[in-house]
Design an enzyme around this catalytic site. Structure first.
Site, PDB file in Angstrom:
ATOM      1  CG  ASP A 244      -1.695   1.231   1.398  1.00 60.43           C
ATOM      2  OD1 ASP A 244      -2.362   1.617   0.427  1.00 60.43           O
ATOM      3  OD2 ASP A 244      -1.656   1.850   2.493  1.00 60.43           O
ATOM      4  CG  LEU A 245       1.711   5.579  -2.084  1.00 57.13           C
ATOM      5  CD1 LEU A 245       3.212   5.328  -2.232  1.00 57.13           C
ATOM      6  CD2 LEU A 245       1.183   6.256  -3.356  1.00 57.13           C
ATOM      7  CG  ASP A 246      -1.866   7.451   0.254  1.00 51.90           C
ATOM      8  OD1 ASP A 246      -0.938   8.185  -0.099  1.00 51.90           O
ATOM      9  OD2 ASP A 246      -2.890   7.276  -0.441  1.00 51.90           O
TER      10      ASP A 246
ATOM     11  CB  THR B  38       0.355  10.609   1.720  1.00 53.45           C
ATOM     12  OG1 THR B  38       0.389   9.190   1.698  1.00 53.45           O
ATOM     13  CG2 THR B  38       1.383  11.170   0.780  1.00 53.45           C
TER      14      THR B  38
ATOM     15  CE  LYS C 189      -4.744   6.462   9.081  1.00 51.68           C
ATOM     16  NZ  LYS C 189      -3.828   6.088  10.168  1.00 51.68           N
ATOM     17  N   GLY C 190      -7.434   3.757   3.330  1.00 53.57           N
ATOM     18  CA  GLY C 190      -7.569   2.690   2.343  1.00 53.57           C
ATOM     19  C   GLY C 190      -8.821   2.797   1.490  1.00 53.57           C
TER      20      GLY C 190
ATOM     21  CB  ALA D 149      -7.433   3.213  -2.533  1.00 50.35           C
ATOM     22  CB  SER D 150      -3.707   7.011  -4.023  1.00 48.59           C
ATOM     23  OG  SER D 150      -3.505   8.324  -4.495  1.00 48.59           O
TER      24      SER D 150
ATOM     25  CG  ASN E 260      -3.714  12.280  -6.257  1.00 44.87           C
ATOM     26  OD1 ASN E 260      -3.770  12.963  -7.274  1.00 44.87           O
ATOM     27  ND2 ASN E 260      -4.666  12.294  -5.347  1.00 44.87           N
TER      28      ASN E 260
ATOM     29  CE  LYS F  62      -5.765  -0.970  -1.006  1.00 44.97           C
ATOM     30  NZ  LYS F  62      -4.577  -0.297  -0.429  1.00 44.97           N
TER      31      LYS F  62
ATOM     32  CD  GLU G   9      -3.597  -1.737   2.995  1.00 46.23           C
ATOM     33  OE1 GLU G   9      -3.685  -0.836   3.845  1.00 46.23           O
ATOM     34  OE2 GLU G   9      -3.939  -1.572   1.822  1.00 46.23           O
TER      35      GLU G   9
HETATM   36  C1  BG6 Z   1      -5.779   5.627   0.046  1.00 47.59           C
HETATM   37  C2  BG6 Z   1      -5.890   6.469   1.287  1.00 47.59           C
HETATM   38  O1  BG6 Z   1      -4.470   5.169  -0.111  1.00 47.59           O
HETATM   39  O2  BG6 Z   1      -6.127   6.396  -1.109  1.00 47.59           O
HETATM   40  C3  BG6 Z   1      -7.278   7.062   1.392  1.00 47.59           C
HETATM   41  O3  BG6 Z   1      -5.629   5.666   2.420  1.00 47.59           O
HETATM   42  C4  BG6 Z   1      -7.614   7.844   0.114  1.00 47.59           C
HETATM   43  O4  BG6 Z   1      -7.329   7.910   2.505  1.00 47.59           O
HETATM   44  C5  BG6 Z   1      -7.454   6.926  -1.094  1.00 47.59           C
HETATM   45  O5  BG6 Z   1      -8.932   8.339   0.161  1.00 47.59           O
HETATM   46  C6  BG6 Z   1      -7.719   7.639  -2.417  1.00 47.59           C
HETATM   47  O6  BG6 Z   1      -6.725   8.607  -2.619  1.00 47.59           O
HETATM   48  P1  BG6 Z   1      -6.747   9.728  -3.746  1.00 47.59           P
HETATM   49  O7  BG6 Z   1      -5.352  10.241  -3.744  1.00 47.59           O
HETATM   50  O8  BG6 Z   1      -7.103   9.042  -5.031  1.00 47.59           O
HETATM   51  O9  BG6 Z   1      -7.786  10.718  -3.350  1.00 47.59           O
HETATM   52 MG    MG Z   2      -2.730   3.236   3.476  1.00 43.97          MG
END
Ligand code: BG6
Ligand code: MG
Length: 221
Positions: free
Chosen positions: A13-15, A21, A49-50, A119-120, A122, A149, A173
């Site tokens: 997982d990233l964030d 972040t 989160k996630g 899930a991001s 970004n 998720k 995670e």
């Molecule tokens: C997940 C975060 O990695 O990405 C969530 O834990 C976030 O908090 C989700 O909502 C989506 O991120 P983004 O950058 O696409 O808005």
């Molecule tokens: Mg995370």
């Protein structure tokens, strides 16, 4: 051990796992809620989160008892994302969490397959700012999946791209929804955070400096 680790796929997982972040997501969502006239707690933030952007917004609006049209929700999500992107655009390599860089380097040297399962939407910008992109053999993020998720889609796609069987995957995670997604995908999970927040993980660490290649390999064998 080197031979064993070559047959293991690590999905990160990233964030909140590789980079710091989670705090920016929190700040941006909090700002949005405050703009709408309410606030939410740290415990509620834990549940975000996630969880992908639109589902997070739905949860936050329900906490505030606020109803919006689909069009208004799109605008609110875009507003939150513009604040969030402004924050992550200034990120530096200092915001890679303790132990992440060393573990990625060690896994690479040991020949493990490495994927991102986030899930991001970004992730590309964050990986670029933090100079981590080159570690990944596959990247599956919010742009590549249709479910959030705890659905295992993101991790199953990552395993498929790596050419790995799900039972040979170890997921890292920090989110309950992510731990549940990994379990649903029949994968081993390293919970990054407190055991009480992440029930079901196979092992818990404060950050990735607390686990090494041998311990990861032992999870599969
Ligand atoms: C997940 C975060 O990695 O990405 C969530 O834990 C976030 O908090 C989700 O909502 C989506 O991120 P983004 O950058 O696409 O808005
Ligand atoms: Mg995370």
């Amino acid at each position: 051990m080197d031979n064993v680790i070559k047959h293991i796929a690590c999905i990160f997982d990233l964030d909140g796992v590789l980079v710091d972040t989670a705090v920016y997501h929190y700040q941006a969502w909090k700002q949005l809620a405050n703009t709408l006239g309410f606030d939410f707690t740290h415990a509620q933030n834990e549940q975000l989160k996630g969880v992908n952007r639109m589902r997070s917004l739905d949860m936050i609006l329900s906490w505030g008892g606020i109803e919006k049209t689909a069009e208004e929700k799109e605008e609110l999500a875009n507003l939150k994302n513009s604040w969030y992107v402004a924050m992550i655009s200034k990120m530096t390599t200092d915001e890679v969490l303790p132990g992440s860089l060393k573990l990625l380097q060690d896994l690479k040297v040991a020949g493990a397959k490495i994927a991102l399962g986030s899930a991001s939407k970004n992730s590309a910008l964050i990986l670029e700012r933090t100079e981590l992109a080159h570690f990944f053999d596959a990247i599956v993020d919010g742009n590549a999946v249709s479910t959030s998720k705890p659905d295992p889609e993101v991790f199953l796609k990552a395993a498929e791209l790596l050419g790995a069987k799900n039972t040979t995957c170890v997921v890292f995670e920090d989110a309950l929804a992510g731990v549940q997604a990994a379990i649903a995908g029949e994968m081993k999970v390293v919970g990054v955070g407190e055991a009480e927040n992440l029930p079901g993980a196979n092992v818990w660490v404060k950050n990735l400096s607390e686990i090494n290649v041998a311990e990861i390999s032992a999870l599969i064998n």
